[in-house]
Design a protein around this motif. Structure first.
Motif, PDB file in Angstrom:
ATOM      1  N   ASP A   1       0.803  -1.031   0.068  1.00 37.94           N
ATOM      2  CA  ASP A   1       0.045  -0.052  -0.041  1.00 37.94           C
ATOM      3  C   ASP A   1       1.031   1.201  -0.052  1.00 37.94           C
ATOM      4  O   ASP A   1       1.487   1.648   1.002  1.00 37.94           O
ATOM      5  CB  ASP A   1      -0.941  -0.174   1.301  1.00 37.94           C
ATOM      6  CG  ASP A   1      -1.948   1.174   1.453  1.00 37.94           C
ATOM      7  OD1 ASP A   1      -1.961   2.106   0.470  1.00 37.94           O
ATOM      8  OD2 ASP A   1      -2.965   1.003   2.031  1.00 37.94           O
ATOM      9  N   LYS A   2       1.124   1.863  -1.019  1.00 40.96           N
ATOM     10  CA  LYS A   2       1.874   3.021  -1.288  1.00 40.96           C
ATOM     11  C   LYS A   2       1.563   4.328  -0.339  1.00 40.96           C
ATOM     12  O   LYS A   2       2.378   5.135  -0.284  1.00 40.96           O
ATOM     13  CB  LYS A   2       2.042   3.462  -2.786  1.00 40.96           C
ATOM     14  CG  LYS A   2       2.551   2.491  -3.626  1.00 40.96           C
ATOM     15  CD  LYS A   2       3.954   2.266  -3.285  1.00 40.96           C
ATOM     16  CE  LYS A   2       4.374   1.006  -4.492  1.00 40.96           C
ATOM     17  NZ  LYS A   2       5.674   0.353  -3.905  1.00 40.96           N
ATOM     18  N   ARG A   3       0.200   4.079   0.294  1.00 42.12           N
ATOM     19  CA  ARG A   3      -0.225   5.428   1.057  1.00 42.12           C
ATOM     20  C   ARG A   3       0.664   5.238   2.221  1.00 42.12           C
ATOM     21  O   ARG A   3       0.489   6.109   3.126  1.00 42.12           O
ATOM     22  CB  ARG A   3      -1.493   5.434   1.209  1.00 42.12           C
ATOM     23  CG  ARG A   3      -2.071   5.566  -0.036  1.00 42.12           C
ATOM     24  CD  ARG A   3      -3.739   5.344  -0.042  1.00 42.12           C
ATOM     25  NE  ARG A   3      -4.035   4.062   0.523  1.00 42.12           N
ATOM     26  CZ  ARG A   3      -5.223   3.597   0.793  1.00 42.12           C
ATOM     27  NH1 ARG A   3      -6.170   4.268   0.878  1.00 42.12           N
ATOM     28  NH2 ARG A   3      -5.341   2.467   1.166  1.00 42.12           N
ATOM     29  N   ILE A   4       1.072   4.129   2.831  1.00 45.00           N
ATOM     30  CA  ILE A   4       1.651   3.700   4.089  1.00 45.00           C
ATOM     31  C   ILE A   4       3.079   3.918   3.967  1.00 45.00           C
ATOM     32  O   ILE A   4       3.763   3.336   3.152  1.00 45.00           O
ATOM     33  CB  ILE A   4       1.222   2.128   4.558  1.00 45.00           C
ATOM     34  CG1 ILE A   4      -0.432   2.440   4.703  1.00 45.00           C
ATOM     35  CG2 ILE A   4       1.776   2.230   5.769  1.00 45.00           C
ATOM     36  CD1 ILE A   4      -0.739   0.909   5.022  1.00 45.00           C
ATOM     37  N   PHE A   5       3.837   4.611   4.875  1.00 49.19           N
ATOM     38  CA  PHE A   5       5.110   4.559   5.111  1.00 49.19           C
ATOM     39  C   PHE A   5       5.547   3.851   6.295  1.00 49.19           C
ATOM     40  O   PHE A   5       5.031   4.228   7.336  1.00 49.19           O
ATOM     41  CB  PHE A   5       5.786   6.361   5.288  1.00 49.19           C
ATOM     42  CG  PHE A   5       5.663   6.925   3.975  1.00 49.19           C
ATOM     43  CD1 PHE A   5       6.484   6.833   3.082  1.00 49.19           C
ATOM     44  CD2 PHE A   5       4.325   7.659   3.802  1.00 49.19           C
ATOM     45  CE1 PHE A   5       6.218   7.669   1.787  1.00 49.19           C
ATOM     46  CE2 PHE A   5       4.324   8.328   2.457  1.00 49.19           C
ATOM     47  CZ  PHE A   5       5.113   8.335   1.549  1.00 49.19           C
TER      48      PHE A   5
END
Length: 147
Positions: free
Chosen positions: A83-87
């Motif tokens: 999930d690219k929104r999560i860092f």
């Protein structure tokens, strides 16, 4: 009386550990900054959101600290592959070095605190701390449990 006793113990324990010292071990970092660094070290790939819940911190305050630690090169953020929104948060080599120093100094601090106790007193202290954890774990919100 119970509330007063618990609060007195909290004040005592935070004072002897130097929790409110402006600088930790003569570094330009606060105890909370170094605690966050340590939590990232112990929980590689954690998220800021999870850290905020676990530490019961305001997300914007945590974000400012994470930004500061990233800016000085102690941590890095990486996108979660799923999930690219999560860092995800990780220590850099520089951060690992600093965290190792903090851990060593913290161990020394505790050793100095306990140096005059005998084995029986240390066992009593460990038992008492275990009892506190066991009892409070029954009422601690789920997000505050160990990561």
């Amino acid at each position: 009386m119970t509330i007063e006793n618990i609060r007195q113990f909290n004040r005592y324990y935070t004072r002897i550990l130097g929790v409110f010292d402006k600088k930790v071990f003569n570094l330009d970092y606060s105890m909370i900054e170094m605690r966050i660094l340590g939590e990232i070290a112990r929980n590689k790939g954690t998220t800021a959101n999870h850290l905020a819940k676990f530490m019961r911190m305001d997300r914007s305050y945590l974000s400012r600290i994470v930004n500061k630690l990233e800016k000085v090169g102690y941590i890095t953020r990486q996108n979660d592959p799923a999930d690219k929104r999560i860092f995800r948060l990780f220590l850099t080599d520089k951060g690992e070095t600093l965290n190792s120093f903090i851990e060593e100094q913290s161990d020394k601090q505790i050793l100095e605190l306990l140096h005059s106790l005998d084995a029986e007193e240390i066992t009593q202290l460990e038992t008492a701390m275990g009892t506190i954890e066991t009892i409070l774990n029954q009422v601690v919100p789920k997000e505050m449990e160990e990561m």
